[in-house]
Design an enzyme around this catalytic site. Sequence first.
Site, PDB file in Angstrom:
ATOM      1  N   ARG A 440       0.867  -1.276   0.124  1.00  0.00           N
ATOM      2  CA  ARG A 440      -0.089   0.097   0.045  1.00  0.00           C
ATOM      3  C   ARG A 440       0.863   1.299   0.003  1.00  0.00           C
ATOM      4  O   ARG A 440       0.785   2.136   0.743  1.00  0.00           O
ATOM      5  CB  ARG A 440      -0.866  -0.263   1.211  1.00  0.00           C
ATOM      6  CG  ARG A 440      -2.071   0.719   0.955  1.00  0.00           C
ATOM      7  CD  ARG A 440      -2.947   0.955   2.561  1.00  0.00           C
ATOM      8  NE  ARG A 440      -4.166   1.519   2.242  1.00  0.00           N
ATOM      9  CZ  ARG A 440      -4.906   2.211   3.162  1.00  0.00           C
ATOM     10  NH1 ARG A 440      -4.411   2.257   4.507  1.00  0.00           N
ATOM     11  NH2 ARG A 440      -6.167   2.502   2.785  1.00  0.00           N
ATOM     12  N   TRP A 474      -6.039   1.195  16.211  1.00  0.00           N
ATOM     13  CA  TRP A 474      -4.793   1.088  16.202  1.00  0.00           C
ATOM     14  C   TRP A 474      -4.517   0.014  14.632  1.00  0.00           C
ATOM     15  O   TRP A 474      -5.100  -1.123  14.840  1.00  0.00           O
ATOM     16  CB  TRP A 474      -4.115   0.177  17.091  1.00  0.00           C
ATOM     17  CG  TRP A 474      -2.822   0.001  17.198  1.00  0.00           C
ATOM     18  CD1 TRP A 474      -2.021  -1.013  16.186  1.00  0.00           C
ATOM     19  CD2 TRP A 474      -1.640   0.618  18.061  1.00  0.00           C
ATOM     20  NE1 TRP A 474      -0.745  -0.825  16.777  1.00  0.00           N
ATOM     21  CE2 TRP A 474      -0.493   0.098  17.734  1.00  0.00           C
ATOM     22  CE3 TRP A 474      -1.708   1.684  18.767  1.00  0.00           C
ATOM     23  CZ2 TRP A 474       0.699   0.320  18.263  1.00  0.00           C
ATOM     24  CZ3 TRP A 474      -0.528   1.973  19.633  1.00  0.00           C
ATOM     25  CH2 TRP A 474       0.594   1.388  19.397  1.00  0.00           C
ATOM     26  N   ASP A 475      -4.521   0.689  13.684  1.00  0.00           N
ATOM     27  CA  ASP A 475      -4.274   0.027  12.273  1.00  0.00           C
ATOM     28  C   ASP A 475      -3.084  -0.593  11.730  1.00  0.00           C
ATOM     29  O   ASP A 475      -1.836  -0.122  12.419  1.00  0.00           O
ATOM     30  CB  ASP A 475      -4.724   1.003  11.126  1.00  0.00           C
ATOM     31  CG  ASP A 475      -5.457   0.178  10.185  1.00  0.00           C
ATOM     32  OD1 ASP A 475      -5.327  -1.109  10.012  1.00  0.00           O
ATOM     33  OD2 ASP A 475      -6.335   0.796   9.219  1.00  0.00           O
ATOM     34  N   ASN A 477      -1.281  -1.944   8.197  1.00  0.00           N
ATOM     35  CA  ASN A 477      -1.708  -2.128   6.729  1.00  0.00           C
ATOM     36  C   ASN A 477      -0.630  -2.838   6.231  1.00  0.00           C
ATOM     37  O   ASN A 477      -0.155  -2.239   4.962  1.00  0.00           O
ATOM     38  CB  ASN A 477      -2.295  -0.923   6.078  1.00  0.00           C
ATOM     39  CG  ASN A 477      -4.012  -0.770   6.633  1.00  0.00           C
ATOM     40  OD1 ASN A 477      -4.615  -1.492   6.704  1.00  0.00           O
ATOM     41  ND2 ASN A 477      -3.781   0.574   7.164  1.00  0.00           N
ATOM     42  N   ASP A 531      -5.791 -11.725  16.791  1.00  0.00           N
ATOM     43  CA  ASP A 531      -5.462 -12.988  17.551  1.00  0.00           C
ATOM     44  C   ASP A 531      -5.709 -12.519  18.971  1.00  0.00           C
ATOM     45  O   ASP A 531      -5.728 -11.408  19.350  1.00  0.00           O
ATOM     46  CB  ASP A 531      -3.932 -13.228  17.098  1.00  0.00           C
ATOM     47  CG  ASP A 531      -2.989 -11.825  17.173  1.00  0.00           C
ATOM     48  OD1 ASP A 531      -2.938 -11.570  18.385  1.00  0.00           O
ATOM     49  OD2 ASP A 531      -2.750 -11.573  16.254  1.00  0.00           O
ATOM     50  N   GLU A 611     -34.717   5.704   6.285  1.00  0.00           N
ATOM     51  CA  GLU A 611     -33.756   5.254   6.898  1.00  0.00           C
ATOM     52  C   GLU A 611     -33.105   5.278   7.982  1.00  0.00           C
ATOM     53  O   GLU A 611     -32.504   4.501   8.942  1.00  0.00           O
ATOM     54  CB  GLU A 611     -32.662   4.845   5.787  1.00  0.00           C
ATOM     55  CG  GLU A 611     -32.959   3.988   4.297  1.00  0.00           C
ATOM     56  CD  GLU A 611     -32.177   4.335   3.297  1.00  0.00           C
ATOM     57  OE1 GLU A 611     -31.685   3.618   2.548  1.00  0.00           O
ATOM     58  OE2 GLU A 611     -31.839   5.692   2.946  1.00  0.00           O
TER      59      GLU A 611
HETATM   60  C1  GLA Z   1      -7.600  -0.070   6.549  1.00  0.00           C
HETATM   61  C2  GLA Z   1      -8.593  -0.208   7.759  1.00  0.00           C
HETATM   62  C3  GLA Z   1      -9.736   0.504   7.222  1.00  0.00           C
HETATM   63  C4  GLA Z   1      -9.545   2.083   7.134  1.00  0.00           C
HETATM   64  C5  GLA Z   1      -8.140   2.397   6.163  1.00  0.00           C
HETATM   65  C6  GLA Z   1      -7.554   3.460   6.410  1.00  0.00           C
HETATM   66  O1  GLA Z   1      -7.867  -0.590   5.394  1.00  0.00           O
HETATM   67  O2  GLA Z   1      -8.809  -1.708   7.871  1.00  0.00           O
HETATM   68  O3  GLA Z   1     -11.059   0.101   8.057  1.00  0.00           O
HETATM   69  O4  GLA Z   1      -9.143   2.527   8.444  1.00  0.00           O
HETATM   70  O5  GLA Z   1      -7.121   1.347   6.651  1.00  0.00           O
HETATM   71  O6  GLA Z   1      -6.550   3.733   5.718  1.00  0.00           O
END
Ligand code: GLA
Length: 722
Positions: A440, A474-475, A477, A531, A611
């Site tokens: 990415r 807390w991501d 990627n 995990d 909705e």
């Molecule tokens: C990841 C997360 C998403 C979002 C994007 C932002 O893909 O899983 O939920 O937060 O990053 O860049």
Amino acid sequence: MPINVNENVFSIETENTMYQMCIDELGVLRHLWYGKKTGNDMGYLLDYPYICFSPSPYDAGNNRGYSLDTIPQEYSAVGTGDFRITALSVLNTDGSEAVDLRYNGYKICKGKYSIPGLPAVYAEDDSETLEIYLVDKLTNVQVVLKYGVISKYDIITRSAVICNGGESSITLKNAASMCLDIPYGQWDWIHFHGRHAMERMVERRPLFHGIQESSSKRGTSSHQQNPAVILCDKNCNEDYGDCIGAALMYSGSFGIKIELDQVNQTRVIMGINSDNFSWTLNKNEEFYTPEVILSFSDGGFSKLSHNFHNVIRNNVCRGNYKTCERPVLINNWEATYFDFDGDKIEKIAKTAAQLGIDMLVLDDGWFGKRNDDTSGLGDWVVNEDKLKCSLSQLSKRISNLGMKFGLWFEPEMISEDSDLYRTHPEWAIKMPGRNPVQCRSQMVLDMTRSDVRHYLYNSISSILKDADISYIKWDMNSSINGWYSEKIPSDRMGEMQHRYVLGVYDLLERLTHDFPNVLFEGCSGGGGRFDAGMLYYCPQFWCSDNTDSFDRTKIQYGTSFFYPVSTVGSHVSAVPNHQTGRISSLNTRGIVSMAGSFGYELDINSLSDDEQNKIKEQVIKFKKNRDLIHNGKYYRLSNATEDDFALWEFVKDGKALVQGMIFNTEPNLIHYCVKLKGLDANKKYKINSNGCYTGAALMYGGFLLDIPRGDYYGVELYVEEI
Ligand code: GLA
């Protein structure tokens, strides 16, 4: 006393199970039994066949039937004549690769052991620890096998400590957390594989002779395989049969290897992935392996899952949010992606507040130069030009609406186009002289470095102190490539992957400790690091980037085997779904998302009044049932990957809620009949406020579902004791 020692036999008993080992005549710690309680020394089942070409230790003399190649052991090691997969491999200074472990004592302690630097199951008074000491008499390499017991949940934990008691340094080439030998039975194994946005697909296969493996080499536990496995007898299903579950509390590269050997015994080795791993131990240094959580059930997968749900909910998740109600949140990611300012976010929050939603989470793009995913990671400085206000002002505007405010971070990452990279290119993981391999368009920070962790701690904590923030997403990627750190000596680079994980845990430990009121939700491109290790720091985890309700039934089905519903981040998103283009009703999307830590992730202001009203009702409904959903017993009522419908049930205090989806509709269908679970056979219940049925009728006969009108048809049954 759950731990009993009778001469040379160690028995660990939980409410319904027994784990047994013995020390044999050569001082080898043998595995005897893991299964139902028998009240017996299971040594009578030991068999001593003479198997040609399976060698014997020298001290077995002419007893050719004694071979470590066939004897079930507690912690198998290399160089002993055991040609199966081994738990421990030690390279000695003289170049020999061997470690011959013999019994050297034991200790029983009150309470559950913890592991320095690593997450571990914790427990107070109601637990015990057994330590068994093993030693190689020649090199004085010592191993402590640790067994923790949580009797009421039928849980046994395992971990090993390896200590170099010798004079010269040694190198561990493999140091597994657990070796589990199962002498008899024909087993299937179930593992949880997948990919981004399709995590934890259930795959069940009979064991074949040889080695089968489920592992990750990506530096994270990964989307592709989950660090958990089930062994089950051929006829085992949700309700009947023997099965053993094992979940590794670890968030990095892991290995689960299973070998069905020449005499039809099964061996499971589980721990840090030994590929690209090595660890030098100087004199008196110790190495701690991550923990394995084990459970046995003779009542099929439901019972096994209940044991894991209980222990993860009560003895793994920590902090204020372990027990307190999780807020219903709205996340702006699928509503705005990178295109937002403070006003737009406040507008979303305003409508959300009117609909009863508790918290607004501001996702990616609020910091540095970050208007797409190619830049800015690492620059944790609020982009006030973009927000058109400060973060503290924005958080105040949100709290003035009566809502909490949450924020996205991706701490472990660095973009090439960032001030951080321009200042500290050496902080990014890459091999010297080579271009980085990027995921990415980003690189990974060298979390083994204390200066990197120091920088991240300061950046994150100053933002947490500056604004009113109740939640962090807390991501993470990226899979991690190019393992190299200028801080690690070249001959110890095999330590880097594990040191990375220790670095992540160190930072998480400090932040969660110093900000106890912040709810941490883990994420890794969705569920790429879902995990038990991460759940120790983050009591909930974004389950998948795939928010399509149909796919989610399968993803959440696989997730449910080990992980409780409260840990599963799950949001209602827009249709057509952004990942698949599929359209399902708002009702169905709500039902599927409620089986989790519930929220929304869509442009709420673009919805019609009708909705929005439905959302209001959904939020009320979820809150009314939150305790039942998050703290009740969870049952899978169908096989979501094979059946025509996905159905699940929560049961608590005389109430049950059945939810799910019938996948497709057809003309002239007859009603699907579903059998409920977990009710009291002798009590009477009404369903959706109607009728009167005995628990026995609903469990053994079942209940007829509506004929579906349209695909992805939502099902919901409220069951109440009369
Ligand atoms: C990841 C997360 C998403 C979002 C994007 C932002 O893909 O899983 O939920 O937060 O990053 O860049």
